[in-house]
Design an enzyme around this catalytic site. Structure first.
Site, PDB file in Angstrom:
ATOM      1  N   ARG A   1      -7.118   9.583  -9.333  1.00 19.05           N
ATOM      2  CA  ARG A   1      -7.639   9.868  -7.987  1.00 19.05           C
ATOM      3  C   ARG A   1      -6.495  10.214  -7.027  1.00 19.05           C
ATOM      4  NH1 ARG A   1      -6.792   7.510  -2.626  1.00 19.05           N
ATOM      5  NH2 ARG A   1      -8.735   7.651  -1.470  1.00 19.05           N
TER       6      ARG A   1
ATOM      7  N   SER B   1       0.823  -1.212   0.000  1.00 20.38           N
ATOM      8  CA  SER B   1       0.000   0.000   0.000  1.00 20.38           C
ATOM      9  C   SER B   1       0.856   1.261   0.000  1.00 20.38           C
ATOM     10  CB  SER B   1      -0.893  -0.011   1.239  1.00 20.38           C
ATOM     11  OG  SER B   1      -0.100  -0.370   2.359  1.00 20.38           O
TER      12      SER B   1
ATOM     13  N   THR C   1       1.968   6.900   0.419  1.00 16.81           N
ATOM     14  CA  THR C   1       0.998   5.841   0.123  1.00 16.81           C
ATOM     15  C   THR C   1       0.867   5.610  -1.380  1.00 16.81           C
ATOM     16  OG1 THR C   1      -1.293   5.145   0.588  1.00 16.81           O
ATOM     17  CG2 THR C   1      -0.997   7.416  -0.076  1.00 16.81           C
TER      18      THR C   1
ATOM     19  N   THR D   1      -4.818   7.659   8.480  1.00 17.77           N
ATOM     20  CA  THR D   1      -4.790   6.532   7.548  1.00 17.77           C
ATOM     21  C   THR D   1      -6.248   6.132   7.343  1.00 17.77           C
ATOM     22  OG1 THR D   1      -3.989   4.271   7.198  1.00 17.77           O
ATOM     23  CG2 THR D   1      -4.447   4.885   9.456  1.00 17.77           C
ATOM     24  N   GLY D   2      -6.522   5.462   6.243  1.00 11.34           N
ATOM     25  CA  GLY D   2      -7.897   5.040   6.006  1.00 11.34           C
ATOM     26  C   GLY D   2      -8.451   5.635   4.735  1.00 11.34           C
TER      27      GLY D   2
ATOM     28  N   THR E   1      -1.328   2.832   4.410  1.00  8.84           N
ATOM     29  CA  THR E   1      -0.548   4.084   4.362  1.00  8.84           C
ATOM     30  C   THR E   1       0.316   4.256   5.592  1.00  8.84           C
ATOM     31  OG1 THR E   1      -2.184   5.248   3.069  1.00  8.84           O
ATOM     32  CG2 THR E   1      -0.830   6.607   4.495  1.00  8.84           C
TER      33      THR E   1
HETATM   34  C1  SD4 Z   1      -5.914   7.019   0.664  1.00  8.54           C
HETATM   35  N1  SD4 Z   1      -5.532   7.338   2.998  1.00  8.54           N
HETATM   36  O1  SD4 Z   1      -5.356   7.146  -0.409  1.00  8.54           O
HETATM   37  C2  SD4 Z   1      -5.095   6.595   1.845  1.00  8.54           C
HETATM   38  C3  SD4 Z   1      -5.191   5.109   1.992  1.00  8.54           C
HETATM   39  C4  SD4 Z   1      -4.882   4.608   3.353  1.00  8.54           C
HETATM   40  O2  SD4 Z   1      -4.890   3.066   4.952  1.00  8.54           O
HETATM   41  O3  SD4 Z   1      -4.481   5.305   4.234  1.00  8.54           O
HETATM   42  N2  SD4 Z   1      -5.107   3.417   3.659  1.00  8.54           N
HETATM   43  O4  SD4 Z   1      -7.117   7.189   0.794  1.00  8.54           O
END
Ligand code: SD4
Length: 339
Positions: free
Chosen positions: A221, A91, A211, A244-245, A193
């Site tokens: 995107r 990731s 990330t 994160t997320g 991330t």
């Molecule tokens: C995103 N925040 O591109 C990142 C992905 C991520 O844990 O953090 N995943 O949306």
């Protein structure tokens, strides 16, 4: 001052600096606690906090960089490059899962104690976006470069083009193509991330995120991670926060900036993270139809108190400080994956 007195003063300072660094040795101790509200207790500086399990190796590298006298942002860059170069971390950087067109596109940002920041988004074929983000901070009058412009800038700065799509990630993409359903898997395999916050031995803050973003995203995107205020924010008078997320959810609430503002108003790092996660929960009334909705925050204030909170369980972070070594913590969360 006599040269002997200067020497004694320097030697004494040296031992203070060394003792501050004695606890995070080369071996990262992995003590995973149960999910809990992190006790509000200032820890001895320096403090390094990074999201997810891969934060342990990143913390260790960042710690070693600080130990030999590097600045906070150099330590951030050194630490985050470990995850970017690791193909097992699917990731971030090299080996990251691609978008729905099979392209690995990267986002990263970095910020220092003076609120100077640099960021790149939708960057392709460059292995270390965090280093390019730092160059944006240091070598341009801008904060953010994107897409081809970011890549041209990186090449002009001496970075090399590399294929970042590993055979494993290509295989995963081809499997995904069979159904082509957009449902980013965040958190399940625990390597998402990486966001990192540092308070150095002098109490100054720095931070960074890097990330490959949500797997199978639309081409072009951009998530929260390169956006100062969303994926990362700090104010050297107050503290720092990082996310994160699901980036769309973090951007909608200006997540990290809000966590820092709540700490400015006196909330603890845990409380501030929890309030913003609850805001995200309330803004997504359809969260039952979004089984992939996960957001986690980490935060640290100027006193060296730290915390975190996530929407769903499973989120963890690595923390390394001047007395307790490098370890994993699992902060409290709002709901389980079944709720
Ligand atoms: C995103 N925040 O591109 C990142 C992905 C991520 O844990 O953090 N995943 O949306």
């Amino acid at each position: 001052m006599s040269s002997r007195r200067k020497f004694i003063k320097k030697a004494a300072l040296g031992s203070v600096a060394l003792s501050a660094f004695s606890a995070c040795g080369a071996q990262a101790a992995e003590a995973i606690s149960a999910n809990k509200t992190i006790p509000l207790k200032p820890v001895k500086k320096p403090v390094i906090i990074s999201t997810w399990n891969h934060g342990l190796a990143a913390n260790e590298a960042a710690w070693n960089a600080l130990k030999i006298g590097n600045s906070g942002i150099s330590a951030i860059e050194t630490g985050l490059k470990i995850s970017e170069a690791d193909p097992k971390v699917r990731s971030v950087g090299y080996g990251g899962l691609p978008d729905r067109e099979g392209k690995v596109t990267l986002d990263a940002c970095i910020m220092d104690q003076n609120s100077d920041c640099g960021s790149v988004s939708f960057l392709q074929d460059i292995k270390h976006p965090i280093s390019v983000a730092r160059k944006v901070l240091e070598e341009t009058p801008h904060v953010m470069l994107t897409g081809k412009g970011a890549q041209d800038f990186a090449l002009a700065q001496g970075f090399k083009k590399e294929n970042l799509l590993t055979a494993e990630s290509e295989k995963a993409w081809k499997n995904w193509l069979e159904k082509s359903k957009y449902q980013p898997v965040i958190n399940i395999e625990n390597h998402d991330t990486i966001s990192m916050l540092i308070i150095d031995a002098d109490g100054n803050l720095s931070g960074g995120c890097t990330t490959s973003g949500a797997a199978w995203k639309m081409h072009g995107r951009v998530g929260d991670s390169p956006i100062i205020g969303a994926g990362l924010f700090l104010d050297n008078e107050v503290g720092g926060a990082a996310a994160t997320g699901l980036g769309e959810a973090v951007i909608r609430t200006a997540g990290s900036a809000m966590v820092v503002e709540l700490m400015r108003q006196g909330k603890s790092p845990n409380e501030a993270c929890k309030i913003i996660v609850e805001r995200i929960y309330n803004k997504h009334k359809n969260h039952k139809d979004m089984p992939y909705l996960q957001v986690g925050f980490i935060a640290v204030n100027k006193q060296g108190e730290y915390g975190g909170y996530s929407l769903r369980g499973g989120f963890n972070f690595a923390i390394c400080d001047g007395e307790n070594g490098n370890r994993m913590e699992k902060p409290d969360f709002k709901m389980t994956w079944k709720d």
